[in-house]
Scaffold this motif. Structure first.
Motif: not given
Length: 293
Positions: A157-160, A173-174, A179-180, A272-275
């Motif tokens: 979940f980290s851009r870096k 994509n994520i 925030g969620w 489910q969408v995030a994964a």
């Protein structure tokens, strides 16, 4: 390498996305062609999410589990197989309990056994979601071995982190889920794992219920003094049946609550969408489904 389970994952992703609260009115399941009041609209969305979660979650499982068995990097495959897939199985089991106990039309109070099952299922659900993503992040670290990141610091979940593994375009994509995920970890998981667990009241009581309970308590005291033990059992049963079931997740420390059904089902479909979005960004890479040269 041919990705034979791609269509299954795409279907699981599309169906979960359609069942998100804001997308339901445009989904294949929506069949209401008249104006609904706000309460009718909410009730219909809760009903649809409840009715359709099972096949959609099963489609996720049946496409995810065989996919990870094809991962080329053995160390990554092990953490996906014995970490992520087990967490997914726990989420599946927990959701079945939650849907069974807290169904939309329910008004009768929870039994003690039901209440215990529901509380345990919510804990498992909210602990397992971050754990699933932890396993996926660990697998990515074992494949890419990015500099300056230890395995425990891997964070998809980290851009870096995406930049460090050379897939910065995958972050798009994520990025909308960060925030969620913070809410899942800080608001939902942490109380269950580390502090006072949130609580679902078995029943809510009206003023009339409170008056009935006072009379029953007085009858209980009299029966106790007179040693009428059969009456004691009957009176306690009458007390347990007072009130109606109003599914809410109550947070002790904040003295706040959130509605159970729309919160949990929305978190399930968002998970489910995030994964699946995260997985699709990783799988084409060498070490996942790509054997390399």
């Amino acid at each position: 390498m041919s990705d034979v389970f791609l269509l299954g994952r795409q279907r699981a992703l599309a169906d979960a996305r359609e069942l998100l609260w804001d997308n339901l009115e445009e989904s294949i399941w929506w069949d209401k062609y008249r104006d609904l009041t706000a309460s009718e609209l909410s009730a219909e969305k809760i009903r649809l999410q409840h009715e359709n979660f099972h096949p959609v979650l099963v489609s996720f499982q049946t496409s995810f589990v065989p996919t990870i068995l094809e991962v080329q990097n053995e160390a990554a495959r092990l953490v996906l197989q014995y970490g992520a897939s087990r967490r997914l199985a726990s989420i599946y089991a927990a959701m079945n309990v939650i849907a069974d106990v807290s169904y939309p039309a329910r008004s009768e109070v929870c039994s003690e056994e039901e209440h215990g099952r529901l509380s345990d299922a919510l804990m498992i659900f909210y602990v397992s979601i971050p754990a699933f993503f932890d396993a996926l992040s660990m697998a990515s670290h074992r494949v890419f071995q990015p500099k300056h990141y230890s395995e425990k610091d891997a964070d998809l979940f980290s851009r870096k982190y995406w930049d460090a593994i050379g897939l910065i375009e995958g972050y798009s994509n994520i990025s909308g889920f960060t925030g969620w995920f913070r809410r899942i970890k800080n608001v939902m998981r942490h109380p269950y794992a580390h502090r006072i667990p949130p609580y679902v009241p078995a029943a809510e009581h009206s003023i009339e219920d409170a008056e009935k309970n006072k009379r029953l308590q007085a009858a209980y005291s009299t029966a106790l003094v007179e040693k009428r033990f059969d009456d004691l059992s009957r009176i306690m049963g009458d007390q347990r049946r007072l009130g109606t079931f109003s599914p809410k997740i109550y947070f002790f420390e904040e003295d706040s609550w959130t509605p159970l059904n729309p919160t949990v089902f929305e978190d399930l479909f968002t998970f489910q969408v995030a994964a699946l979005s995260m997985l699709e960004a990783l799988l084409p890479s060498e070490g996942f489904l790509n054997k390399g040269t």
